[in-house]
Design a protein around this motif. Structure first.
Motif, mmCIF file in Angstrom:
data_model
loop_
_atom_site.group_PDB
_atom_site.id
_atom_site.type_symbol
_atom_site.label_atom_id
_atom_site.label_comp_id
_atom_site.label_asym_id
_atom_site.label_seq_id
_atom_site.Cartn_x
_atom_site.Cartn_y
_atom_site.Cartn_z
ATOM 1 N N SER A 112 11.215 -20.485 -2.823
ATOM 2 C CA SER A 112 11.488 -21.562 -3.662
ATOM 3 C C SER A 112 10.962 -21.286 -5.051
ATOM 4 O O SER A 112 11.400 -21.590 -6.081
ATOM 5 C CB SER A 112 11.258 -23.038 -3.031
ATOM 6 N N GLU A 113 9.777 -20.957 -5.025
ATOM 7 C CA GLU A 113 8.817 -20.876 -6.224
ATOM 8 C C GLU A 113 9.366 -19.535 -7.035
ATOM 9 O O GLU A 113 9.485 -19.808 -8.282
ATOM 10 C CB GLU A 113 7.258 -20.272 -5.667
ATOM 11 N N VAL A 114 9.836 -18.524 -6.246
ATOM 12 C CA VAL A 114 10.606 -17.437 -7.071
ATOM 13 C C VAL A 114 11.715 -17.910 -7.575
ATOM 14 O O VAL A 114 12.192 -17.744 -8.965
ATOM 15 C CB VAL A 114 10.809 -16.159 -5.930
ATOM 16 N N LEU B 188 12.569 -17.706 -11.630
ATOM 17 C CA LEU B 188 13.944 -16.955 -12.382
ATOM 18 C C LEU B 188 14.618 -17.868 -13.002
ATOM 19 O O LEU B 188 15.133 -17.535 -14.118
ATOM 20 C CB LEU B 188 14.522 -16.385 -10.974
ATOM 21 N N MET B 189 14.862 -19.267 -12.641
ATOM 22 C CA MET B 189 15.728 -20.067 -13.496
ATOM 23 C C MET B 189 14.968 -20.518 -14.971
ATOM 24 O O MET B 189 15.477 -20.767 -15.862
ATOM 25 C CB MET B 189 16.041 -21.440 -12.580
ATOM 26 N N LYS B 190 13.663 -20.715 -14.736
ATOM 27 C CA LYS B 190 12.810 -21.035 -15.927
ATOM 28 C C LYS B 190 12.735 -20.148 -16.821
ATOM 29 O O LYS B 190 12.747 -20.176 -18.281
ATOM 30 C CB LYS B 190 11.474 -21.318 -15.442
ATOM 31 N N LYS C 274 26.402 -23.835 -7.519
ATOM 32 C CA LYS C 274 26.526 -22.446 -7.070
ATOM 33 C C LYS C 274 25.408 -21.848 -8.178
ATOM 34 O O LYS C 274 25.277 -22.436 -9.303
ATOM 35 C CB LYS C 274 27.863 -21.935 -7.363
ATOM 36 N N TYR C 275 25.174 -20.595 -7.596
ATOM 37 C CA TYR C 275 24.212 -19.719 -8.601
ATOM 38 C C TYR C 275 25.124 -18.827 -9.341
ATOM 39 O O TYR C 275 26.225 -18.414 -9.188
ATOM 40 C CB TYR C 275 23.411 -18.721 -7.542
#
Length: 234
Positions: free
Chosen positions: A69-71, A75-77, A95-96
């Motif tokens: 979850s941290e990863v 990645l989104m940030k 969706k991603y």
């Protein structure tokens, strides 16, 4: 082990990974865990699961769900991964999207190509100065160096065209910057941008000149003088 089951595994397909991503994931700021996380998302999307949970992803890796979850948040940030909404059977689902990843990779490729083009241009310009100094048999004066820079930066002449104009001046026996400048002016006026066009332009001009012929009284033979186009008379 059941052989049929092994066959099913092998028939499960493969994951297509762009070579450029495999070679340059570190260059765009990804570590191995982040890279592998994105690959699992990529595979999951291709398998019909566009929004795998952190647990589903971590079950394939050596990290737990919390670390995963941290990863994903990181990645989104940092702009490698995005979450989008899609309408499925009258329901809004998430969706991603790996589009941010591809955009970063594309930007890196454009920057790499631009840097290579700049390096090639610098090499061409260095070769150009060296070629002029070799033909003139001396270092160029500050004024001549400035003229060369103006031909490139202001007049937008490619180094290869300037080299061709220099060779034209050498062939004509008029090795000076004023003569070369006139050649470049005429070529630009006539839309000359390639070596072949420059050769054709010179050939066309020379064909309009009448060959000068003379007779040698000592040898009694006819000699033909090859004409050269005088660009300064245009």
């Amino acid at each position: 082990m059941d052989r049929e089951r092994v066959v099913e595994w092998l028939e499960g397909g493969s994951v297509s990974i762009p070579k450029v991503l495999l070679k340059h994931y570190a260059d765009i700021g990804l570590n191995e865990i982040e890279f592998l996380t994105l690959l699992h998302i990529h595979e999951s999307i291709g398998s019909g699961n566009p929004f795998p949970t952190p647990i589903e992803i971590s079950n394939r890796m050596s990290i737990d769900g919390t670390a995963c979850s941290e990863v994903l948040r990181s990645l989104m940030k940092r702009g490698f991964l995005a979450i989008e909404q899609q309408d499925v059977s009258m329901m809004i689902c998430e969706k991603y999207s790996l589009r941010p990843l591809w955009q970063k990779l594309a930007s890196l490729m454009f920057e790499t190509v631009h840097e290579e083009e700049e390096q090639e241009r610098e090499r061409s310009e260095t070769d150009l100065y060296t070629m002029f100094e070799k033909e003139f048999g001396r270092p160029l004066s500050p004024f001549e160096c400035e003229t060369l820079s103006m031909w490139i930066d202001q007049d937008d002449h490619e180094p290869v065209i300037i080299k061709a104009a220099l060779r034209e001046a050498v062939m004509s026996g008029k090795l000076n910057f004023r003569y070369i400048d006139r050649i470049l002016f005429e070529w630009k006026k006539n839309g000359v941008k390639t070596i072949e066009q420059a050769r054709n332009q010179s050939r066309k001009f020379r064909q309009h000149q009448q060959p000068k012929q003379g007779v040698s009284s000592n040898e009694g033979t006819r000699k033909t003088t090859i004409p050269f186009f005088n660009w300064l008379e245009q």
